[in-house]
Motif scaffolding. Structure first.
Motif: not given
Length: 127
Positions: A13-16, A21-24, A31-32, A105-106
């Motif tokens: 996944l790309s992050s801006l 970035n931490f999320q992706n 989580l997966k 976000r979590i």
């Protein structure tokens, strides 16, 4: 020796931003990885709360999730523990820099994952 990072699914996944970035790179893969535990934990919490999901329609389930996550510290802490417990030391240090944003976000991603798993949560007749 296998590390915590080695067992996570790889998501491209790309992050801006650094938060994205931490999320992706960290939160989404965890989580997966923890999907089954997340579902079981939520189902168990519903049983303990005497919540009858068998009567719940999917339309009302999102509202139930929002209410549960906003008003019940127990389910919030259980979800956080499932995710944070999979962090490496470096990831935990990064998490601490912006914990409130990462928690938001979590919870957003966990609620969506639970909502998308409504049929799985509802089945088995134990809730």
């Amino acid at each position: 020796m296998i590390s915590k990072k080695d067992i996570r699914p790889e998501l491209n996944l790309s992050s801006l931003t650094p938060d994205e970035n931490f999320q992706n790179k960290v939160l989404r893969p965890i989580l997966k990885l923890q999907h089954d535990i997340l579902i079981l934990t939520f189902k168990n919490w519903c049983v303990k709360q005497k919540v009858k999901l068998s009567d719940t329609k999917k339309d009302n389930f999102r509202e139930f999730l929002d209410k549960s996550f906003s008003k019940n510290i127990v389910i919030r802490n259980l979800i956080l523990g499932i995710i944070i417990g999979q962090f490496t030391s470096d990831e935990f240090l990064e998490y601490q820099k912006n914990a409130s944003e990462y928690n938001r976000r979590i919870f957003t991603m966990a609620k969506q994952r639970l909502f998308d798993s409504f049929d799985e949560i509802k089945k088995d007749g134990n809730s």
